[in-house]
Write an enzyme that holds these catalytic residues in place. Structure first.
Site, PDB file in Angstrom:
ATOM      1  N   GLU A   1     -18.300  -0.900 -10.717  1.00 47.36           N
ATOM      2  CA  GLU A   1     -18.887  -1.539  -9.509  1.00 47.36           C
ATOM      3  C   GLU A   1     -20.115  -1.109  -9.173  1.00 47.36           C
ATOM      4  O   GLU A   1     -21.205  -1.794  -8.796  1.00 47.36           O
ATOM      5  CB  GLU A   1     -17.966  -0.986  -8.305  1.00 47.36           C
ATOM      6  CG  GLU A   1     -18.800  -1.583  -6.996  1.00 47.36           C
ATOM      7  CD  GLU A   1     -17.750  -2.540  -5.996  1.00 47.36           C
ATOM      8  OE1 GLU A   1     -16.466  -1.965  -6.108  1.00 47.36           O
ATOM      9  OE2 GLU A   1     -18.360  -3.207  -5.607  1.00 47.36           O
ATOM     10  N   ASP A   2     -20.451   0.215  -9.391  1.00 40.88           N
ATOM     11  CA  ASP A   2     -21.654   0.893  -8.938  1.00 40.88           C
ATOM     12  C   ASP A   2     -22.674   1.341  -9.946  1.00 40.88           C
ATOM     13  O   ASP A   2     -23.944   1.626  -9.587  1.00 40.88           O
ATOM     14  CB  ASP A   2     -21.438   1.879  -7.852  1.00 40.88           C
ATOM     15  CG  ASP A   2     -20.592   1.742  -7.031  1.00 40.88           C
ATOM     16  OD1 ASP A   2     -20.496   0.472  -6.398  1.00 40.88           O
ATOM     17  OD2 ASP A   2     -20.003   2.580  -6.285  1.00 40.88           O
TER      18      ASP A   2
ATOM     19  N   HIS B   1     -16.701  12.922  -5.727  1.00 42.80           N
ATOM     20  CA  HIS B   1     -15.783  11.575  -5.087  1.00 42.80           C
ATOM     21  C   HIS B   1     -14.745  11.323  -6.222  1.00 42.80           C
ATOM     22  O   HIS B   1     -13.537  11.497  -5.905  1.00 42.80           O
ATOM     23  CB  HIS B   1     -16.540  10.550  -4.473  1.00 42.80           C
ATOM     24  CG  HIS B   1     -15.479   9.423  -4.304  1.00 42.80           C
ATOM     25  ND1 HIS B   1     -14.522   9.490  -3.302  1.00 42.80           N
ATOM     26  CD2 HIS B   1     -15.509   8.127  -4.745  1.00 42.80           C
ATOM     27  CE1 HIS B   1     -13.852   8.261  -3.104  1.00 42.80           C
ATOM     28  NE2 HIS B   1     -14.426   7.129  -4.021  1.00 42.80           N
TER      29      HIS B   1
ATOM     30  N   ASP C   1      10.569  16.180  20.501  1.00 44.60           N
ATOM     31  CA  ASP C   1      10.472  16.408  19.380  1.00 44.60           C
ATOM     32  C   ASP C   1       9.115  16.504  18.815  1.00 44.60           C
ATOM     33  O   ASP C   1       8.612  15.946  17.982  1.00 44.60           O
ATOM     34  CB  ASP C   1      11.205  15.229  18.356  1.00 44.60           C
ATOM     35  CG  ASP C   1      11.136  13.860  18.784  1.00 44.60           C
ATOM     36  OD1 ASP C   1      10.280  13.705  19.536  1.00 44.60           O
ATOM     37  OD2 ASP C   1      11.429  12.906  17.946  1.00 44.60           O
TER      38      ASP C   1
END
Ligand code: MN
Length: 750
Positions: free
Chosen positions: A104-105, A75, A286
């Protein structure tokens, strides 16, 4: 969504199956691919820092997996790749992308990041961490989130760009999430991230985000349009080739190097058109646009774009209303191009977009990539201006998230118009702006004193909507001051907040008298003028604050008659037993009774619940309504066409309660009408005759403002239901010289 569809989704997903050895190879392969993309931007020593970031992140996420089963480091690598490849960002952003989820993780702290990479990178990673910790809360509060995001944006736009890349990768891999999570993330994406991508000039990312979101939110419609697009592809390609052929021949003779091709419009934009114009897929003309990208020197590009335009229009007839010249006036997100719509073969309208290579680069990767982090940008000004406007808007607002977001969307994310001052200076304003917005954009003092304007030398009222190309001269008067109605006349955040400030100030001044009156009365009864007693009265009279209480007393909408029924204990008041039902503030409203709470039936059952009628749209029986549960305030009833309805539903879907009216003829409701007509002696008389004479409807307030032979009347009246209101509107319309009679909501944009 049925369980059925979920199962199909699951079985459709590719199973992740790599052994440890293959996995390591795959991680390295992805990292090397990233380095290759970054290569042109690497300076001495950069490679080593990027490698450190990669190794730190890979190590930190080592034991983590994504929902798909893949190693987590895929990721951050993907986010970094998007930043470099699709947004054009450089080394520092790559490092931040690799590190964006670590604080954060994982066990890595912000101090670790700062020690390793310095303060600049630590600040960006910190910004990214703050955003995600906000967004991962369970309650869907996109508006608040968005505000937080924008607050970080003022520090460094790269935070937003990396966040957009992060969101894009999450959307691309959304299949693996649970259905509720998919819906939440998708709606947040359309509501916040796609407009933001648009505003940052990242057109490709914006389009992909919208399409991906639609795929989850409207899967049927999405599949249907995708299927029809692929079915009609061959036919379309044939048409495009036929259209392009003569143009190619002509352009070849000019010696300008060019590329020409047809580009399908996004599924989301086609779907929007189908909904907005209420047409079928077959009727959307269009489905594609022709794009011509020329290779020319910066000093010649404008001239050559027009040259190409001239060749095209020699071949095909253009529609004059659809010429868009963003060469002379680039959009504020940096977009430059020349758009025209011409009549192609078989009588079909075809949109043609002409750009230079440089303009194309900006259109695809956004201006941000060119800003500050890339040499030789001539657009810094425009971008800087936008950022500083945002900073202003954020710093002088105290509204809640929803209000803020609405203001922000209109002010900063909407398409803009270009207008001129009398001296010919260009001003950019959001679409829908009025003369009053323009006045405030010049100066608060000009806005506050504005009584009208001359647009292209013609007198217009302050609520007049401006169009691109208008030249505006503001007329002021020292006697003028902002009033409540003005909030309905403006769309820009600046004007709104300045008007609100001034109204609050005015109210505070008036409230002083009320405070004095109350103090006297309380002391007369032997009760103290203290916070306890004030609070008691605020809750007894069901007003929002003590300011409102004082104000109501000052303007005599609260006569304090009920004060008699209070008991005095010590110097404190004791509330009367029977709690009063909230009352619409007026003396004429004597019919309003305790039955209030029995008016509305909620949902399928007939439970009776306490509710209030929303002030923003003032619903009356007969209107189509819904209930909105707000914390602290209980249930409020809004019209389904309330100007705030869409936002409330998008943001707080779980708080919406189905509501319908019960039959009741005894109670009257406050609503408003706006009447415009020819100014004439006795006009007030005629109108009030119809209302209170013929129809026997109570008037709460009536104001008439006249201007240049026209008058605009604002009438607040009490009606029993929509039928009675419609009847009145019809009667008023029959009067001589009346141009229009419209219901208005205090918050409605005029
Ligand atoms: Mn992430």
């Amino acid at each position: 969504m049925s369980a059925n569809t979920n199962t199909t989704l699951d079985t459709d997903l590719p199973k992740y199956a790599l052994n440890e050895e293959q996995e390591k190879k795959e991680i390295l392969r992805k990292y090397r691919a990233l380095l290759r993309l970054l290569h042109p931007k690497l300076k001495r020593g950069d490679k080593e820092i990027v490698r450190t970031a990669f190794e730190m992140a890979a190590e930190a996420h080592k034991t983590m997996r994504r929902k798909s089963g893949e190693p987590y480091i895929f990721h951050p690598l993907a986010v970094a790749t998007i930043c470099v490849e699709e947004i054009g960002l450089g080394v520092r952003s790559t490092i931040c992308s690799l590190m964006h989820d670590t604080v954060e993780d994982t066990d890595i702290t912000l101090e670790d990041v700062e020690r390793e990479f310095g303060t600049e990178i630590a600040r960006i990673v910190d910004g990214l961490t703050k955003i995600s910790s906000v967004i991962d809360t369970n309650i869907s509060q996109q508006a608040e989130n968005f505000k937080k995001i924008l607050l970080t944006l003022t520090d460094d736009p790269r935070v937003i760009l990396i966040k957009l890349a992060d969101r894009l990768h999450n959307m691309r891999t959304l299949d693996y999430m649970k259905r509720e999570k998919q819906l939440k993330i998708a709606s947040e994406t359309v509501w916040v991230y796609a407009p933001l991508a648009h505003r940052m000039g990242l057109y490709n990312i914006k389009t992909e985000l919208e399409d991906l979101a639609m795929k989850y939110m409207e899967p049927e419609a999405y599949k249907e349009i995708a299927r029809k697009l692929s079915e009609t592809k061959r036919e379309r390609t044939r048409y495009i080739n036929e259209f392009i052929k003569p143009l190619k021949e002509k352009l070849n003779k000019t010696g300008i190097a060019f590329e020409i091709f047809g580009r399908p419009k996004s599924i989301h934009s086609i779907w929007n058109k189908i909904k907005k114009k209420n047409v079928s897929f077959e009727e959307v003309y269009d489905l594609f646009a022709i794009r011509i990208i020329i290779d020319s020197q910066p000093e010649k590009e404008k001239e050559e774009c027009w040259k190409v335009y001239s060749f095209i229009t020699d071949e095909y007839n253009p529609s004059p209303e659809r010429l868009r010249d963003w060469l002379s006036n680039p959009k504020s997100n940096g977009y430059e191009a020349l758009h025209t719509t011409v009549m192609g073969p078989q009588g079909k309208w075809v949109e043609v977009q002409i750009r230079s290579k440089r303009m194309n680069e900006i259109a695809e990767k956004g201006l941000a990539a060119h800003y500050k982090y890339k040499e030789g940008s001539n657009n810094e000004d425009r971008f800087d201006k936008w950022f500083s406007q945002i900073r202003d808007a954020i710093s002088n607002q105290d509204t809640d998230g929803i209000d803020f977001l609405q203001d922000f969307k209109v002010s900063f994310l909407a398409e803009e118009i270009y207008v001129y001052t009398p001296k010919g200076e260009v001003k950019m304003l959001p679409t829908g702006s009025t003369a009053l917005d323009f006045a405030f954009s010049i100066h608060t003092a000009v806005g506050s004193k504005c009584i009208g304007a001359k647009v292209n030398h013609k007198l217009v009222p302050i609520s007049h909507k401006l169009r691109s190309g208008d030249q505006i001269e503001i007329i002021t008067s020292n006697k003028q001051k902002p009033n409540e109605d003005w909030l309905g006349f403006v769309v820009t955040a600046k004007a709104r907040s300045k008007i609100k400030d001034s109204l609050k100030e005015e109210k505070r001044k008036i409230a002083e008298d009320g405070k004095y009156i109350l103090q006297k009365k309380l002391e007369g009864m032997g009760a103290g003028f203290n916070q306890h007693n004030i609070d008691e009265l605020v809750s007894y009279y069901k007003v929002l604050s003590q300011l409102d209480l004082f104000y109501d007393i000052a303007v005599k909408t609260n006569d304090l008659k009920d004060l008699k029924s209070f008991h005095v204990l010590g110097d404190k008041l004791e509330m009367p037993r029977i709690v009063k039902i909230p009352e619409i503030k007026t003396e004429t409203d004597n019919k309003h009774s305790k039955k209030d709470s029995e008016l509305i039936i909620f949902g399928e059952s007939s439970d009776k619940i306490k509710y209030t009628l929303a002030k923003c749209c003032n619903p009356i029986p007969g209107d189509s309504v819904f209930g909105f549960v707000s914390t602290g305030k209980g249930l409020s009833i809004h019209r389904t066409n309330c100007p705030n309805a869409a936002q409330m539903m998008a943001n707080y879907g779980h708080r919406i309660v189905k509501t319908k009216w019960a039959k009741n003829k005894e109670i009257s409701f406050l609503t408003g009408l706006k009447i415009i007509g020819l100014d004439d002696v006795g006009v007030v008389n005629k109108i009030s005759n119809v209302i209170s004479g013929e129809m026997k409807i109570n008037i709460s307030a009536l104001t008439i403002e006249s201007m240049e032979g026209l008058f605009e009347g604002t009438i607040k009246i009490f009606v029993h239901d929509k039928e009675e209101l419609d009847n009145l509107v019809n009667q008023l319309k029959k009067l001589n010289g009346i141009q229009s009679v419209k219901r208005f909501d205090t918050d409605e944009i005029a």
